[in-house]
Structure formats: structure tokens, C-alpha cells
Motif scaffolding. Structure first.
Motif, PDB file in Angstrom:
ATOM      1  N   ALA A  33       0.831  -1.199   0.000  1.00 25.15           N
ATOM      2  CA  ALA A  33       0.000   0.000   0.000  1.00 25.15           C
ATOM      3  C   ALA A  33       0.867   1.252   0.000  1.00 25.15           C
ATOM      4  O   ALA A  33       1.945   1.292   0.595  1.00 25.15           O
ATOM      5  CB  ALA A  33      -0.906  -0.008   1.222  1.00 25.15           C
ATOM      6  N   LYS A  34       0.358   2.271  -0.684  1.00 28.54           N
ATOM      7  CA  LYS A  34       1.064   3.553  -0.666  1.00 28.54           C
ATOM      8  C   LYS A  34       1.018   4.158   0.742  1.00 28.54           C
ATOM      9  O   LYS A  34       0.018   4.052   1.442  1.00 28.54           O
ATOM     10  CB  LYS A  34       0.395   4.538  -1.630  1.00 28.54           C
ATOM     11  N   PRO A  35       2.095   4.830   1.160  1.00 27.84           N
ATOM     12  CA  PRO A  35       2.017   5.592   2.406  1.00 27.84           C
ATOM     13  C   PRO A  35       0.962   6.684   2.284  1.00 27.84           C
ATOM     14  O   PRO A  35       0.645   7.149   1.179  1.00 27.84           O
ATOM     15  CB  PRO A  35       3.418   6.184   2.550  1.00 27.84           C
ATOM     16  N   VAL A  36       0.438   7.116   3.434  1.00 25.93           N
ATOM     17  CA  VAL A  36      -0.701   8.031   3.449  1.00 25.93           C
ATOM     18  C   VAL A  36      -0.279   9.410   3.958  1.00 25.93           C
ATOM     19  O   VAL A  36       0.496   9.523   4.907  1.00 25.93           O
ATOM     20  CB  VAL A  36      -1.821   7.469   4.351  1.00 25.93           C
ATOM     21  N   ILE A  37      -0.811  10.449   3.302  1.00 25.75           N
ATOM     22  CA  ILE A  37      -0.757  11.825   3.807  1.00 25.75           C
ATOM     23  C   ILE A  37      -2.165  12.178   4.274  1.00 25.75           C
ATOM     24  O   ILE A  37      -3.128  12.044   3.515  1.00 25.75           O
ATOM     25  CB  ILE A  37      -0.289  12.815   2.733  1.00 25.75           C
ATOM     26  N   VAL A  38      -2.297  12.609   5.535  1.00 24.04           N
ATOM     27  CA  VAL A  38      -3.603  12.940   6.101  1.00 24.04           C
ATOM     28  C   VAL A  38      -3.742  14.455   6.183  1.00 24.04           C
ATOM     29  O   VAL A  38      -2.933  15.128   6.832  1.00 24.04           O
ATOM     30  CB  VAL A  38      -3.774  12.322   7.501  1.00 24.04           C
ATOM     31  N   ALA A  39      -4.759  14.991   5.513  1.00 23.74           N
ATOM     32  CA  ALA A  39      -5.047  16.424   5.545  1.00 23.74           C
ATOM     33  C   ALA A  39      -6.330  16.649   6.340  1.00 23.74           C
ATOM     34  O   ALA A  39      -7.346  16.003   6.084  1.00 23.74           O
ATOM     35  CB  ALA A  39      -5.200  16.971   4.128  1.00 23.74           C
ATOM     36  N   VAL A  40      -6.286  17.594   7.301  1.00 23.31           N
ATOM     37  CA  VAL A  40      -7.445  17.844   8.169  1.00 23.31           C
ATOM     38  C   VAL A  40      -7.712  19.343   8.225  1.00 23.31           C
ATOM     39  O   VAL A  40      -6.825  20.135   8.584  1.00 23.31           O
ATOM     40  CB  VAL A  40      -7.202  17.311   9.604  1.00 23.31           C
ATOM     41  N   ASP A  41      -8.931  19.750   7.878  1.00 25.78           N
ATOM     42  CA  ASP A  41      -9.339  21.158   7.966  1.00 25.78           C
ATOM     43  C   ASP A  41     -10.860  21.206   7.981  1.00 25.78           C
ATOM     44  O   ASP A  41     -11.515  20.467   7.222  1.00 25.78           O
ATOM     45  CB  ASP A  41      -8.793  21.964   6.776  1.00 25.78           C
ATOM     46  N   ASP A  42     -11.431  22.050   8.834  1.00 23.47           N
ATOM     47  CA  ASP A  42     -12.890  22.108   8.946  1.00 23.47           C
ATOM     48  C   ASP A  42     -13.520  22.985   7.876  1.00 23.47           C
ATOM     49  O   ASP A  42     -14.732  22.943   7.682  1.00 23.47           O
ATOM     50  CB  ASP A  42     -13.285  22.630  10.333  1.00 23.47           C
ATOM     51  N   GLU A  43     -12.734  23.797   7.179  1.00 25.63           N
ATOM     52  CA  GLU A  43     -13.262  24.628   6.096  1.00 25.63           C
ATOM     53  C   GLU A  43     -13.167  23.842   4.792  1.00 25.63           C
ATOM     54  O   GLU A  43     -12.064  23.531   4.328  1.00 25.63           O
ATOM     55  CB  GLU A  43     -12.484  25.931   5.992  1.00 25.63           C
ATOM     56  N   ALA A  44     -14.302  23.547   4.204  1.00 28.72           N
ATOM     57  CA  ALA A  44     -14.336  22.676   3.030  1.00 28.72           C
ATOM     58  C   ALA A  44     -13.508  23.236   1.876  1.00 28.72           C
ATOM     59  O   ALA A  44     -12.792  22.493   1.189  1.00 28.72           O
ATOM     60  CB  ALA A  44     -15.778  22.453   2.585  1.00 28.72           C
ATOM     61  N   ALA A  45     -13.583  24.558   1.643  1.00 24.68           N
ATOM     62  CA  ALA A  45     -12.866  25.152   0.520  1.00 24.68           C
ATOM     63  C   ALA A  45     -11.350  25.033   0.720  1.00 24.68           C
ATOM     64  O   ALA A  45     -10.602  24.705  -0.208  1.00 24.68           O
ATOM     65  CB  ALA A  45     -13.267  26.620   0.348  1.00 24.68           C
ATOM     66  N   VAL A  46     -10.904  25.299   1.958  1.00 25.16           N
ATOM     67  CA  VAL A  46      -9.473  25.208   2.249  1.00 25.16           C
ATOM     68  C   VAL A  46      -9.000  23.757   2.143  1.00 25.16           C
ATOM     69  O   VAL A  46      -7.957  23.474   1.561  1.00 25.16           O
ATOM     70  CB  VAL A  46      -9.169  25.773   3.650  1.00 25.16           C
ATOM     71  N   LEU A  47      -9.806  22.836   2.697  1.00 22.36           N
ATOM     72  CA  LEU A  47      -9.447  21.428   2.626  1.00 22.36           C
ATOM     73  C   LEU A  47      -9.354  20.957   1.182  1.00 22.36           C
ATOM     74  O   LEU A  47      -8.426  20.233   0.804  1.00 22.36           O
ATOM     75  CB  LEU A  47     -10.466  20.592   3.400  1.00 22.36           C
ATOM     76  N   GLY A  48     -10.305  21.384   0.369  1.00 22.96           N
ATOM     77  CA  GLY A  48     -10.275  21.001  -1.038  1.00 22.96           C
ATOM     78  C   GLY A  48      -9.030  21.504  -1.739  1.00 22.96           C
ATOM     79  O   GLY A  48      -8.417  20.793  -2.546  1.00 22.96           O
TER      80      GLY A  48
END
Length: 554
Positions: free
Chosen positions: A2-17
Motif C-alpha cells: 500500500a502507498k504511504p498516506v498523507i492525512v489532511a485535516v481542515d474544517d473549512e471545506a474550501a481550504v481542505l479542497g
């Protein structure tokens, strides 16, 4: 795999996108990007990843989130994936919280929003963090295996060589389980002739030398040229710095290392006072970065390779390697550093590599999980090792310090960390007077100078950090040395305004130049050197300037 994972976390949908788009654009081929709109949702995802044994390489987390801030999320996330790199997205007002997080959750970096353009403000930072993670990441194992006895000095030598050269391997103790014996039987190998190194291509080496292992795993042990502008002996911090600057400034540069790049500094489990790394780094990380940098700039590195002797013939300096090869150069730099002194007590020699180890010996740390470990020494190297073992391996770490205070020989930041670590005990005014065991270390005698008492305690692990001495006997007939064996250079060679005996030039020796023109010295092996890593790096880089001056006179 499996590929290693990068986890992105942000409560603002636009910023997270936007974050996820940038991450997938740059890293999508090598990494899988997982996104979450809250800390709790991200923790749920992490638990699922853990159950599937998927590796997580990086957390990129917004600090200002409702219910759970970025730092609060990281505090819980690192209990699930403690080795993942940690970066925080902050607003200008969050800077103070981000700085606190460096200590609270060992934050690796904080980025201020907005980060555009990512090519300038995001990718360089994440490239560095991901390269660091890859340097220490051990994927589900598919490669080299080492079979041997835990208490065998020969097996320890192979494991230590691989660990110091950052070659991943899977250790199989012949006395633990059936798998190692089945592997030996399948290969038709004698279980009495250990260690055995098994390679992924089906080949193997029985009781190999370091050179045999190095050649098999792709390390260079033979030079490509007979002549170089600059040859450097010793790949500690000073030698690596000289290789970087020499090669970057157009010199044909060869670096020869006896064991592994990084030298004694390379065995440090954590260096926290090196400029530019607020969260600290290991000696192995530093060595890996320096080797990559020197190689990229054109330096050639031989390891493991021993220099047996040096001779001078006209404008040329010759070195003879352990395999009999002779190479020549215009300028030679000696940066061989120092070696830990041996423990001169009854029983120590026979048990070296079988419970007694010199330096941090990170290849052995995992063997002592849940056990009591003893360390001898009171300087920074001993303190760094104590912190490492207390965190990753031992039930209890006891530091035996000859002096009456740590403050005389150890940096204050390390003293503070040791005092705050409950499973480290510091015993002052103490030394080891005897060691004993049949085939492995079983007990040591501790002499208490203040009371005269001698105490015998059971232990299977003694790590020794009792000062260091230079290994310069091989140049004793060529170069001026002090009474301790450190190499003299520059102004220290001048007596009553006169250069050293036999000096052939009208000019005085350059600073860092030895008693033979064109042979230079840098780092801990130099007389009156400051025993600090940053100083060694500075001397190695500065030596190249004097080498240029010397070459201009030829």
C-alpha cells in the motif's frame, strides 16, 4: 504494498479542497491523500488505517478547528502513528500556539496560510519532511534478513554496520522461533556457522565481512579514478562538510570512510542543539542528508574502506587502502575523528558485542525492551543515548557518572530532559569496576567513590561512553602529534617563531595544515579542537578554503 498516506485535516471545506488538490498534484503518484473535515473524523480514519497496517507519512492539520484544535488532534494522532511527520497550518495569530506545539507534540513544521504558490511555500517544506520520513520508514519487510545469535559479537558487528549505514534488514534470532532454522534448512546452510545474511534475490553470505555486505547492497568500495584533487579520510561531520564544499567548488573529491558516514556523531539518537533543526534530528538523519548532498554535488564516497598508510612524493600525496590499492591526490584532509575509549576492567574484552557496547548501538536497543540498561558516561553522547533507550527500549536506564555533577560535561537541555524522565536514574561518583557473564553479560560491579562501597547488580546491557581518543598511529611517523595523539596544525606548529622540523617551505603552515604541506586536518582529531558537531562542520568547510590556497601554489 500500500502507498504511504498523507492525512489532511481542515474544517473549512474550501481550504481542505485546495490542500488536497495541491497534495495530489505533487505527491499522488507515491502517496495516498486522505482528507477529513474534523479532528474526530480524522482519528476514526487513522484507526481504520492502523487496522489495515497502512503507513501514515505526514499529518497536515489546520490549527483553528472547532471541538478539537490541530494540536489537540496531533496529541491523539501520534499515539496511533508516532513516526508520522507533523505540520500545522496556522494563521498569523496562531504562531505562539505553533511554537508551543514544537515541544508538546514534537511539531516538525508550521505553515502560515495562505501557502500559495505551493511550489514556493508548501512543496519544499513537505519534500523535506517526506524525505526524512522515508529515511527512517521500514515498510512491510521484503528485503534482507540477518540470522544469528543475539549474544554473538560477529552478529552484532553485521547488524551494527547495516544500521549505521541505514540499510534496512530484518533480524532473526536463531534461538527465537522456527522461522530462522527453516530458512537455513531451505538454503542448505549450517546453523552453527552464523551470522548468515539472506538477500531478496535468493543469494546469501555466511559470516561475511563488512566489505562483502557493502558490495552486495550496492555501496562503493573501489575508487573510479587513480588521482583526485582532494582525498578526505573520515566521513564524520568534518569530512562530509569538506566533501560538500570541495565537490561544489570544482575539486575532484574522494571521501574514504572506515565504517559508516556520520562517524561518532552518526550514532547519536537525538541532536537537539544543531542550528536550524528546532525539533532536533538524529545523527543518522544528518549523515544521510550530508551523503546525499555530497554525492549530488559530485563527491565520490568509499565505505567501508580502510586507509592503511600515507606517503608523500613531490607534489603528490598517496594513500594505501586496506585492499592494497594506492590512490594519489594533490591535497589530503584527515578528519578521522575519535573513538570511544575501551572499558579497562576484568571481563570487558570478552563480552564486547555480547552485552557490552560502545556508543548508542541503536541496532541493539530493541533487544532490551522491558529490561534494565546501564550506561557509563556523563557527556552529551551518554545523555542522548539515555533518552533514546528510556523512550524506546528499557524499563529503567541507570547512568553511571564518575564525576559529582552532570553540569560539568553535559548540555543543560539534556540535563533538564533527563531529570524529567522518570525511568532514568543518575548515579554520581560511580564507575564500573568489573563485568562478568558466561557467553553474555550477566552482571556488573559498581564502585561508589564517595562511600567506598562496591555493588554487584544483574544486567544484560552496558553501553559505554567514557571519553574518546584519536586513531592516528598510522600517521605517527609522518605528522606532528601531541602527547594524546591529536594532530597538530597551523599556528600550533610554530615554536619560537619557527616552523616545525623538516618544513620545506618559506611560508608558515596554513591554519588547519599539518606539519606536511598539502596535508590538512579538521574536526575532533585536530589538536585543541572544540568537540562540537557544528565546529567540526565549520572546520571541514573552512579547510577547503585553505586547500584552494595550497593548490594555487603548485
Amino acid at each position: 504494498m500500500a502507498k504511504p498516506v498523507i492525512v489532511a485535516v481542515d474544517d473549512e471545506a474550501a481550504v481542505l479542497g485546495a490542500v488536497v488538490t495541491d497534495l495530489r498534484k505533487k505527491y499522488g503518484k507515491e502517496y495516498r491523500v486522505v482528507q477529513a473535515g474534523s479532528g474526530s473524523a480524522a482519528l476514526d480514519a487513522l484507526r481504520q488505517l492502523k487496522m489495515r497496517d497502512d503507513p501514515v507519512a505526514l499529518f497536515l492539520v489546520d490549527q483553528r478547528m472547532p471541538q478539537m484544535s490541530g494540536v489537540e488532534f496531533l496529541t491523539e494522532a501520534i499515539t496511533i502513528f508516532p513516526d508520522a511527520k507533523r505540520a500545522l497550518l496556522t494563521a498569523y495569530a496562531d504562531t505562539e500556539a505553533a511554537i508551543r506545539a514544537i515541544n508538546e507534540v514534537r511539531l516538525d513544521y508550521y505553515l502560515q496560510k495562505p501557502w500559495h504558490p505551493p511550489e514556493d511555500n508548501l512543496y519544499p517544506v513537505l519534500d523535506d519532511l517526506l524525505n526524512d520520513w522515508q529515511g527512517s520508514y521500514q515498510p512491510p519487510f521484503e528485503g534482507m534478513r540477518v540470522i544469528g545469535h543475539r549474544w554473538s559479537p560477529q552478529t552484532h558487528g553485521v547488524k551494527d554496520f547495516l544500521a549505521r549505514n541505514q540499510v534496512p534488514y530484518h533480524w532473526l534470532d536463531i534461538e527465537m522461533g522456527e522461522e530462522p532454522r527453516r530458512l537455513l534448512e531451505t538454503a542448505g546452510l549450517d546453523p552453527l556457522k552464523l551470522p548468515v545474511v539472506l538477500f531478496q534475490d535468493g543469494s546469501y553470505l555466511v559470516q561475511p565481512t563488512n566489505s562483502q555486505v557493502a558490495e552486495k547492497v550496492g555501496r562503493r568500495i573501489h575508487a573510479t579514478l587513480p588521482f583526485y584533487d582532494l582525498i578526505i579520510i573520515g566521513a564524520g561531520p568534518a569530512g562530509l562538510a569538506a566533501a560538500v564544499y570541495g565537490s561544489s567548488e570544482g575539486l575532484k573529491t574522494l571521501l574514504v570512510e572506515r565504517v559508516a558516514p556520520g562517524g561518532q556523531a552518526g550514532t547519536s539518537s537525538r541532536i537537539e542543539n544543531y542550528l536550524g533543526f528546532p525539533s532536533g534530528l538524529s545523527g543518522g538523519d544528518l549523515a544521510r542528508r550530508a551523503v546525499a548532498q555530497a554525492t549530488r554535488l559530485g563527491a565520490e564516497i568509499l565505505t567501508p574502506q580502510q586507509v592503511e598508510s600515507v606517503r608523500v612524493e613531490g607534489p603528490y600525496r598517496y594513500i594505501k587502502l586496506g585492499d592494497g590499492t594506492e590512490l594519489s591526490c594533490h591535497a589530503l584532509l584527515i578528519s578521522t575523528g575519535v573513538s570511544y575509549r575501551k572499558l579497562a576492567v576484568p571481563g570487558a574484552e570478552a563480552l564486547t558485542g555480547a552485552g557490552i557496547y560502545y556508543g548508542a548501538s541503536q541496532s541493539e536497543a530493541i533487544n532490551y525492551k522491558g529490561e534494565d540498561v546501564y550506561l557509563v558516561g556523563g557527556a552529551n553522547s551518554a545523555g542522548q543515548a539515555a533518552m533514546h533507550f528510556a523512550k524506546y527500549a528499557a524499563n529503567k536506564v541507570t547512568m553511571l557518572v564518575r564525576g559529582d555533577s552532570l553540569s560539568k560535561s553535559m548540555s543543560q537541555y539534556l540535563i533538564d530532559q533527563i531529570e524529567a524522565t522518570p525511568n532514568i536514574e543518575v548515579v554520581l561518583n560511580s564507575s564500573v569496576s568489573e563485568v562478568s557473564g558466561e557467553g553474555k553479560l550477566e552482571s556488573i560491579c559498581i564502585a561508589h567513590a564517595d562511600t567506598g562501597e562496591v555493588e554487584r547488580v544483574p544486567t544484560g546491557a552496558l553501553f559505554v561512553f567514557i571519553g574518546a581518543k584519536p586513531r592516528t598511529e598510522w600517521v605517527a611517523d609522518l605528522l606532528e602529534r601531541d602527547e594524546m595523539g591529536f594532530i597538530m596544525s597551523g599556528p600550533d606548529l610554530i615554536t619560537d617563531g619557527k616552523p616545525p622540523k623538516g618544513w620545506p617551505l618559506k611560508r608558515a603552515p596554513f591554519w588547519l595544515e599539518t606539519s606536511v604541506p598539502g596535508i590538512f586536518v579538521a574536526g575532533d582529531v585536530r589538536h585543541k579542537s572544540v568537540k562540537r558537531m557544528a565546529t567540526a562542520v565549520g572546520e571541514g568547510s573552512m579547510a577547503v578554503q585553505f586547500i584552494h590556497q595550497y593548490l594555487s601554489t603548485l
